[in-house]
Design an enzyme around this catalytic site. Sequence first.
Site, PDB file in Angstrom:
ATOM      1  N   LYS A   1     -12.265  -4.430  18.486  1.00 45.96           N
ATOM      2  CA  LYS A   1     -10.950  -4.926  18.900  1.00 45.96           C
ATOM      3  C   LYS A   1     -10.646  -4.624  20.365  1.00 45.96           C
ATOM      4  O   LYS A   1      -9.556  -4.916  20.854  1.00 45.96           O
ATOM      5  CB  LYS A   1      -9.865  -4.334  18.002  1.00 45.96           C
ATOM      6  CG  LYS A   1     -10.027  -4.716  16.537  1.00 45.96           C
ATOM      7  CD  LYS A   1      -8.857  -4.261  15.682  1.00 45.96           C
ATOM      8  CE  LYS A   1      -9.066  -4.633  14.231  1.00 45.96           C
ATOM      9  NZ  LYS A   1      -7.896  -4.303  13.379  1.00 45.96           N
TER      10      LYS A   1
ATOM     11  N   PRO B   1      -2.902 -12.065   9.738  1.00 43.44           N
ATOM     12  CA  PRO B   1      -3.232 -11.931  11.158  1.00 43.44           C
ATOM     13  C   PRO B   1      -3.579 -10.489  11.501  1.00 43.44           C
ATOM     14  O   PRO B   1      -3.028  -9.549  10.917  1.00 43.44           O
ATOM     15  CB  PRO B   1      -1.954 -12.387  11.874  1.00 43.44           C
ATOM     16  CG  PRO B   1      -0.864 -12.189  10.872  1.00 43.44           C
ATOM     17  CD  PRO B   1      -1.493 -12.468   9.534  1.00 43.44           C
TER      18      PRO B   1
ATOM     19  N   ASP C   1      -4.192  -6.529   4.608  1.00 38.86           N
ATOM     20  CA  ASP C   1      -5.250  -7.387   5.138  1.00 38.86           C
ATOM     21  C   ASP C   1      -5.141  -8.821   4.610  1.00 38.86           C
ATOM     22  O   ASP C   1      -5.559  -9.763   5.276  1.00 38.86           O
ATOM     23  CB  ASP C   1      -6.618  -6.816   4.771  1.00 38.86           C
ATOM     24  CG  ASP C   1      -6.904  -5.514   5.501  1.00 38.86           C
ATOM     25  OD1 ASP C   1      -6.494  -5.376   6.667  1.00 38.86           O
ATOM     26  OD2 ASP C   1      -7.535  -4.627   4.890  1.00 38.86           O
TER      27      ASP C   1
ATOM     28  N   LYS D   1       9.358 -16.303 -11.000  1.00 38.19           N
ATOM     29  CA  LYS D   1       8.586 -15.175 -11.503  1.00 38.19           C
ATOM     30  C   LYS D   1       7.434 -15.673 -12.386  1.00 38.19           C
ATOM     31  O   LYS D   1       7.633 -16.492 -13.292  1.00 38.19           O
ATOM     32  CB  LYS D   1       9.481 -14.244 -12.306  1.00 38.19           C
ATOM     33  CG  LYS D   1       8.752 -13.048 -12.900  1.00 38.19           C
ATOM     34  CD  LYS D   1       9.680 -12.188 -13.738  1.00 38.19           C
ATOM     35  CE  LYS D   1       8.912 -11.067 -14.426  1.00 38.19           C
ATOM     36  NZ  LYS D   1       9.792 -10.242 -15.288  1.00 38.19           N
TER      37      LYS D   1
ATOM     38  N   LYS E   1     -14.023  -0.218  14.836  1.00 40.81           N
ATOM     39  CA  LYS E   1     -12.732  -0.870  15.090  1.00 40.81           C
ATOM     40  C   LYS E   1     -12.347  -0.759  16.562  1.00 40.81           C
ATOM     41  O   LYS E   1     -11.847  -1.720  17.169  1.00 40.81           O
ATOM     42  CB  LYS E   1     -11.669  -0.222  14.205  1.00 40.81           C
ATOM     43  CG  LYS E   1     -10.317  -0.902  14.214  1.00 40.81           C
ATOM     44  CD  LYS E   1      -9.385  -0.243  13.181  1.00 40.81           C
ATOM     45  CE  LYS E   1      -8.030  -0.927  13.130  1.00 40.81           C
ATOM     46  NZ  LYS E   1      -7.146  -0.288  12.111  1.00 40.81           N
TER      47      LYS E   1
ATOM     48  N   ILE F   1      -2.839  -8.071  13.945  1.00 42.41           N
ATOM     49  CA  ILE F   1      -1.838  -7.914  15.006  1.00 42.41           C
ATOM     50  C   ILE F   1      -2.397  -7.141  16.188  1.00 42.41           C
ATOM     51  O   ILE F   1      -2.234  -7.531  17.353  1.00 42.41           O
ATOM     52  CB  ILE F   1      -0.578  -7.221  14.449  1.00 42.41           C
ATOM     53  CG1 ILE F   1       0.034  -8.054  13.321  1.00 42.41           C
ATOM     54  CG2 ILE F   1       0.454  -6.994  15.561  1.00 42.41           C
ATOM     55  CD1 ILE F   1       1.144  -7.363  12.559  1.00 42.41           C
ATOM     56  N   LEU F   2      -3.078  -6.036  15.908  1.00 39.45           N
ATOM     57  CA  LEU F   2      -3.616  -5.203  16.984  1.00 39.45           C
ATOM     58  C   LEU F   2      -4.641  -5.961  17.813  1.00 39.45           C
ATOM     59  O   LEU F   2      -4.621  -5.900  19.055  1.00 39.45           O
ATOM     60  CB  LEU F   2      -4.230  -3.933  16.389  1.00 39.45           C
ATOM     61  CG  LEU F   2      -4.895  -2.956  17.352  1.00 39.45           C
ATOM     62  CD1 LEU F   2      -3.936  -2.539  18.463  1.00 39.45           C
ATOM     63  CD2 LEU F   2      -5.399  -1.736  16.601  1.00 39.45           C
TER      64      LEU F   2
ATOM     65  N   ASN G   1       0.845  -1.195   0.000  1.00 39.00           N
ATOM     66  CA  ASN G   1       0.000   0.000   0.000  1.00 39.00           C
ATOM     67  C   ASN G   1       0.876   1.239   0.000  1.00 39.00           C
ATOM     68  O   ASN G   1       2.110   1.152  -0.057  1.00 39.00           O
ATOM     69  CB  ASN G   1      -0.952  -0.025   1.208  1.00 39.00           C
ATOM     70  CG  ASN G   1      -0.202  -0.171   2.522  1.00 39.00           C
ATOM     71  OD1 ASN G   1       0.562   0.691   2.929  1.00 39.00           O
ATOM     72  ND2 ASN G   1      -0.427  -1.310   3.194  1.00 39.00           N
TER      73      ASN G   1
ATOM     74  N   PHE H   1      -4.928   2.827  14.733  1.00 38.91           N
ATOM     75  CA  PHE H   1      -5.160   3.839  13.706  1.00 38.91           C
ATOM     76  C   PHE H   1      -6.228   3.315  12.766  1.00 38.91           C
ATOM     77  O   PHE H   1      -6.276   2.117  12.469  1.00 38.91           O
ATOM     78  CB  PHE H   1      -3.884   4.134  12.915  1.00 38.91           C
ATOM     79  CG  PHE H   1      -3.060   5.253  13.485  1.00 38.91           C
ATOM     80  CD1 PHE H   1      -3.047   6.506  12.894  1.00 38.91           C
ATOM     81  CD2 PHE H   1      -2.288   5.052  14.619  1.00 38.91           C
ATOM     82  CE1 PHE H   1      -2.294   7.539  13.410  1.00 38.91           C
ATOM     83  CE2 PHE H   1      -1.528   6.073  15.151  1.00 38.91           C
ATOM     84  CZ  PHE H   1      -1.532   7.328  14.540  1.00 38.91           C
TER      85      PHE H   1
END
Length: 396
Positions: free
Chosen positions: A332, A296, A270, A280, A328, A298-299, A201, A314
Amino acid sequence: MLGVSGGIAAYKSADLVRRLKDQGAQVKVVMTGGAQTFVTPLTFQALSGEPVHTDLLDADAEAAMGHIELARWADLLLIAPASADLLARMATGMANDLLSTVVLATSAPVAVAPAMNQQMWAHAATQDNIAQLAGRGVQVWGPAAGSQACGEVGLGRMLEPMELVERVMAQFAEKILAGKRVVITAGPTREAIDPVRYLSNHSSGKMGFALAEAAAQAGADVVLVSGPVSLPTPVGCLRVDVDSAEEMKAAVMSAVADSDVFIACAAVADYRAEKIADQKIKKKTDTLTLNLIKNPDILAEVSALSKRPYCVGFAAETEQVLTHAEDKLTRKKLDMIFANDVSRSDIGFGCENNAITALIRRGNGVEQQDLPAQPKRTLARALIQLIAKEYTPHHG
């Protein structure tokens, strides 16, 4: 106060003044005669907005006692560049120009950023002078290694302006996180498709690195887990470089066990490829189908630990920013979340500025605080202050 002595690195000091001003500092400049052969006083006057001081015996300066007034005014005296000649004069206590006199007359902390030829830096006389100054409490910032104007390579380059700014700001930062261990993630992750391609990203890592810098300045022991970015490590931070989400998770879980605060600023992918091709992938068909599996969270995993740190997330969103951020926060079980609209061209990925809405969990409710668009370094200090204010330890 900024002291500038003679040397080609004096040109960097002009940029240093500008960057210090950007941080809200008031800067007065004192130049030696040698410095004026490289950069004119008018340049520093235009950048600082203050008169530049060059003469020890100036009848118009505070009744000819300008050096005393300057010495009293300063909260910090930084000499950058500090030439071998100036360091020698400081070590022997000489006061034969305005800058060396201010050094003796000030009660403020003094720091020097040496800049000279690598052989001059290595010379026993220079090393003795540095040892004497350090023994008297003078802070020695640098030098760095690299190519020099003379064509040689080695120790002797003045530290870059932004590193000097970080060190200056650290001098005045309130140690509101002293004794706390903070783990911060920053940047993107890269999820390999084959040996030459990956999913990622647009995250630059600037916000996360600014938070790490601010936390370190606030006295925290900082572990910065970073995805692949081209940013220098903030002063006082332990940096762990990773590529993928799985690698980031492993690094975080290793560091977070005994931490007090976890700030998940990284833009973790994600999804990842279910299978990474060994070679390749060749362009043989008009379409290509990739099977992706979820990475996963993580947070969420850190927040679910039986003995967890204070968890800050964030939410980088492009629409319904606060709705998604609050979901969120609740889903979480976070303590706080910072929501930002990355669809905006002025505060999106890669920008120097950012604007944040902080959502803070209050029992069964949520409190909202808006922080307007501002430079990421300035915003990071405000966010760290907010985290330090709200922080409460969790014990299961």
